[in-house]
Design an enzyme around this catalytic site. Structure first.
Site, mmCIF file in Angstrom:
data_model
loop_
_atom_site.group_PDB
_atom_site.id
_atom_site.type_symbol
_atom_site.label_atom_id
_atom_site.label_comp_id
_atom_site.label_asym_id
_atom_site.label_seq_id
_atom_site.Cartn_x
_atom_site.Cartn_y
_atom_site.Cartn_z
ATOM 1 N N ARG A 247 -11.814 2.334 -8.509
ATOM 2 C CA ARG A 247 -10.910 3.452 -8.823
ATOM 3 C C ARG A 247 -11.239 4.002 -10.202
ATOM 4 N NH1 ARG A 247 -5.242 2.452 -5.790
ATOM 5 N NH2 ARG A 247 -6.213 1.799 -3.836
ATOM 6 N N SER B 216 -7.294 -5.668 -5.773
ATOM 7 C CA SER B 216 -8.370 -6.295 -5.000
ATOM 8 C C SER B 216 -9.692 -6.234 -5.766
ATOM 9 C CB SER B 216 -8.521 -5.597 -3.646
ATOM 10 O OG SER B 216 -9.192 -4.369 -3.824
ATOM 11 N N GLU C 255 0.795 -13.484 12.139
ATOM 12 C CA GLU C 255 1.208 -12.274 12.847
ATOM 13 C C GLU C 255 1.082 -11.128 11.847
ATOM 14 O OE1 GLU C 255 2.424 -12.046 15.963
ATOM 15 O OE2 GLU C 255 2.561 -14.184 16.418
ATOM 16 N N ASN D 253 1.327 3.420 -2.866
ATOM 17 C CA ASN D 253 1.875 3.861 -4.156
ATOM 18 C C ASN D 253 1.331 5.223 -4.576
ATOM 19 O OD1 ASN D 253 3.029 1.346 -4.290
ATOM 20 N ND2 ASN D 253 1.563 0.512 -5.752
ATOM 21 N N SER E 40 -8.105 -5.351 4.796
ATOM 22 C CA SER E 40 -8.726 -5.094 3.484
ATOM 23 C C SER E 40 -9.029 -6.351 2.666
ATOM 24 C CB SER E 40 -7.854 -4.139 2.668
ATOM 25 O OG SER E 40 -7.717 -2.923 3.335
ATOM 26 N N ASN F 295 -10.790 -2.765 -5.948
ATOM 27 C CA ASN F 295 -10.011 -1.772 -6.701
ATOM 28 C C ASN F 295 -10.661 -1.357 -8.031
ATOM 29 O OD1 ASN F 295 -6.730 -2.968 -5.617
ATOM 30 N ND2 ASN F 295 -7.974 -1.297 -4.816
ATOM 31 N N TRP F 296 -11.687 -2.093 -8.490
ATOM 32 C CA TRP F 296 -12.403 -1.681 -9.709
ATOM 33 C C TRP F 296 -13.093 -0.338 -9.501
ATOM 34 C CZ3 TRP F 296 -11.097 -4.473 -13.770
ATOM 35 C CH2 TRP F 296 -10.755 -5.812 -13.610
ATOM 36 N N ASP G 219 0.826 -1.209 0.000
ATOM 37 C CA ASP G 219 0.000 0.000 0.000
ATOM 38 C C ASP G 219 0.862 1.263 0.000
ATOM 39 O OD1 ASP G 219 -2.308 1.467 0.018
ATOM 40 O OD2 ASP G 219 -2.728 1.168 2.149
HETATM 41 C C1 FPP Z 1 -2.021 0.221 -3.212
HETATM 42 O O1 FPP Z 1 -1.545 1.547 -3.217
HETATM 43 C C2 FPP Z 1 -1.508 -0.490 -4.346
HETATM 44 C C3 FPP Z 1 -2.249 -1.057 -5.341
HETATM 45 C C4 FPP Z 1 -3.716 -1.029 -5.384
HETATM 46 C C5 FPP Z 1 -1.603 -1.701 -6.476
HETATM 47 C C6 FPP Z 1 -0.442 -2.565 -6.142
HETATM 48 C C7 FPP Z 1 0.356 -2.684 -7.348
HETATM 49 C C8 FPP Z 1 1.720 -2.633 -7.408
HETATM 50 C C9 FPP Z 1 2.612 -2.585 -6.253
HETATM 51 C C10 FPP Z 1 2.422 -2.596 -8.694
HETATM 52 C C11 FPP Z 1 2.205 -3.648 -9.666
HETATM 53 C C12 FPP Z 1 2.214 -5.030 -9.179
HETATM 54 C C13 FPP Z 1 2.618 -6.067 -9.928
HETATM 55 C C14 FPP Z 1 2.448 -7.440 -9.444
HETATM 56 C C15 FPP Z 1 3.264 -5.844 -11.232
HETATM 57 P P1 FPP Z 1 -2.591 2.744 -3.273
HETATM 58 O O2 FPP Z 1 -2.791 3.122 -4.684
HETATM 59 O O3 FPP Z 1 -3.840 2.345 -2.551
HETATM 60 O O4 FPP Z 1 -1.837 3.844 -2.512
HETATM 61 P P2 FPP Z 1 -2.521 5.007 -1.649
HETATM 62 O O5 FPP Z 1 -3.154 4.338 -0.460
HETATM 63 O O6 FPP Z 1 -1.360 5.849 -1.280
HETATM 64 O O7 FPP Z 1 -3.508 5.711 -2.527
#
Ligand code: FPP
Length: 238
Positions: A67, A61, A203, A18, A192, A64-65, A16
């Site tokens: 978004r 997840s 853990e 990104n 989540s 996540n759709w 989480d």
């Molecule tokens: C959560 O961060 C992250 C995701 C929903 C996507 C995870 C994907 C990757 C790490 C990259 C690609 C993965 C592969 C396997 C190639 P967020 O967007 O919810 O961050 P935020 O909470 O800061 O908004």
């Protein structure tokens, strides 16, 4: 059952933060996902050094759709690109990759690449990397229950045979041991909908680092810290 086992043989990660990582730099959220994808290789490579045989990562997840279309489409493109780019390297480094989650809603071109990567790495066993795409714990248990009910309907199984072990065989994770340690980055203390059934005795580590900043040092520290904990699985230590 009591256990003094201290090895985190299976670590699961909710990657989480990104989006915030990118926003802090005034960049689009997708750039954060690209930076996040780059972190995966180093963590996978560290696993054999610290006794982690299974690494499971939450990439997308069932929620996540919701978004924006731009972000969802960008993530799907990123998954395809990641698979194409990393395929040979994963084969060469002995990583076996498998995917969990419901593939029905995913584009055919992505599913084809997922199948190709699973097949290309099927003989590997140095590290087992499981990637959750369109995965949700409740959705997984619901799909498992549906398949189980179908088998009962078909007479392959009697309702009286159903127990936790039988149900677990219907889960996407039927090939995996339960996670020992679940890590979530970016300061949120929530699970989540990730590996709900499987994490009953795991853990948890909730850490502030945003996923694109997560390093192998931090991973090693968390795995070592796990090794110092007592796990009783509801019993008493003997
Ligand atoms: C959560 O961060 C992250 C995701 C929903 C996507 C995870 C994907 C990757 C790490 C990259 C690609 C993965 C592969 C396997 C190639 P967020 O967007 O919810 O961050 P935020 O909470 O800061 O908004």
């Amino acid at each position: 059952m009591a256990s003094t086992s201290k090895k985190a043989g299976h670590v699961a990660i909710i990657m989480d933060g990104n989006g915030r990582w990118a926003q802090m730099r005034g960049r689009p959220r997708l750039m954060g996902h690209h930076a996040g994808a780059k972190r995966i290789r180093e963590i996978v490579e560290t696993c054999p050094d610290v006794g982690v045989k299974h690494l499971t990562i939450f990439a997308f997840s069932t929620e996540n759709w919701k978004r924006t279309q731009t972000e969802v489409a960008g993530l799907m493109r990123l998954f395809k690109r990641y698979i194409r780019r990393e395929m040979q390297d994963l084969v060469d480094r002995g990583v076996r990759v498998r995917f969990i989650g419901d593939r029905v809603r995913l584009e055919d071109s992505l599913v084809a690449l997922m199948d190709e990567l699973e097949l290309a790495t099927a003989d590997n066993s140095r590290v087992h990397l499981t990637i959750a795409i369109n995965y949700g714990g409740r959705d997984e248990v619901t799909r498992a229950a549906k398949r189980l009910a179908f088998d009962v309907e078909q007479g392959k199984l009697s309702h009286s045979d159903v127990n936790a072990e039988v149900l677990a065989r219907y889960l996407d994770t039927h090939f995996l041991p339960d996670p020992d340690l679940v890590i979530r980055t970016s300061g949120e203390a929530r699970i989540s909908n990730f590996l709900l059934w499987q994490s009953a005795y795991a853990e948890y580590e909730f850490i502030d680092t945003l996923w694109p900043d997560f390093t192998s040092e931090e991973f090693i520290n968390l795995v070592s810290k796990f090794g110092t904990r007592e796990r009783r699985f509801g019993g008493v230590l003997v």
